[in-house]
Design a protein around this motif. Sequence first.
Motif, PDB file in Angstrom:
ATOM      1  N   CYS A 121      -2.403  -2.272   6.178  1.00  0.00           N
ATOM      2  CA  CYS A 121      -3.118  -2.887   4.933  1.00  0.00           C
ATOM      3  C   CYS A 121      -3.414  -4.353   5.184  1.00  0.00           C
ATOM      4  O   CYS A 121      -3.918  -5.086   4.389  1.00  0.00           O
ATOM      5  N   CYS A 134       3.694   1.121   2.895  1.00  0.00           N
ATOM      6  CA  CYS A 134       4.680  -0.183   3.085  1.00  0.00           C
ATOM      7  C   CYS A 134       5.316  -0.379   1.614  1.00  0.00           C
ATOM      8  O   CYS A 134       5.993  -1.447   1.579  1.00  0.00           O
ATOM      9  N   CYS A 140       0.849  -1.088   0.011  1.00  0.00           N
ATOM     10  CA  CYS A 140      -0.039  -0.051   0.028  1.00  0.00           C
ATOM     11  C   CYS A 140       0.923   1.232   0.058  1.00  0.00           C
ATOM     12  O   CYS A 140       1.989   1.142  -0.094  1.00  0.00           O
TER      13      CYS A 140
HETATM   14 ZN   LIG Z   1       0.787  -1.677   3.575  1.00  0.00          ZN
END
Ligand SMILES: [Zn+2]
Length: 221
Positions: free
Chosen positions: A217, A146, A143
Amino acid sequence: MALTDNQIERYSRQIIVPGVGGRAQERLLASCVAIVAESAEAAGAVAYLAGAGVGRIVMYPVSDRASYDALVERSRDLNPDVSVSLAGDGISARCNLMLALVGDARTADAAARVARADRCGAAVIARLDTPGRIALLPAPPPCPLCANAELLSPPGERSASCGEIAMVAVAEAFKLLAGFAGQQPAAELLEFNGYVTWARALGRHRASGGGQARCACEASP
Ligand SMILES: [Zn+2]
């Protein structure tokens, strides 16, 4: 939700594009996009996505609210199928996709907050400094928080071609929302230096496991 005759007429120029078609138009009308951008840049994105028939457009104001209120007002007559509104403070809009046009530090900040609140759903993030970069994140992980690229750090000076970069990002958001050509696109970073464009695959910052905290996420809903 089947298209009405009026809608088929309204979107016919788009429906006849190979890879779009009636199903993609139905997906667009049922979809919601969260826009995180300065109001001037949000205006271009709203005009394009409302014209394309994205059913719900929610803007996250990053500067004075009045300019966004004016934009909502102006959008009222763009397309009767489309609702354009502002997100309330701290309220998650639960959209299908976040489109962030990151031209300054406060927009980068706001995009990070929205990504966290929405558990980092799909995202398109344009960085409007140099080199221009657009991250396509169709399904986390990774996401915006990250991915192994600096997507939400404060950007430098806006690039001379920031308008073009923003519009390419808007078109990419349209393609993801429409499920363009039924492809399952991979996470990637498009980079432009004014002469050439190249793309690289995006992965996660950290390997999973190893005692590392997981990204929001990946948390269970
Ligand atoms: Zn993430």
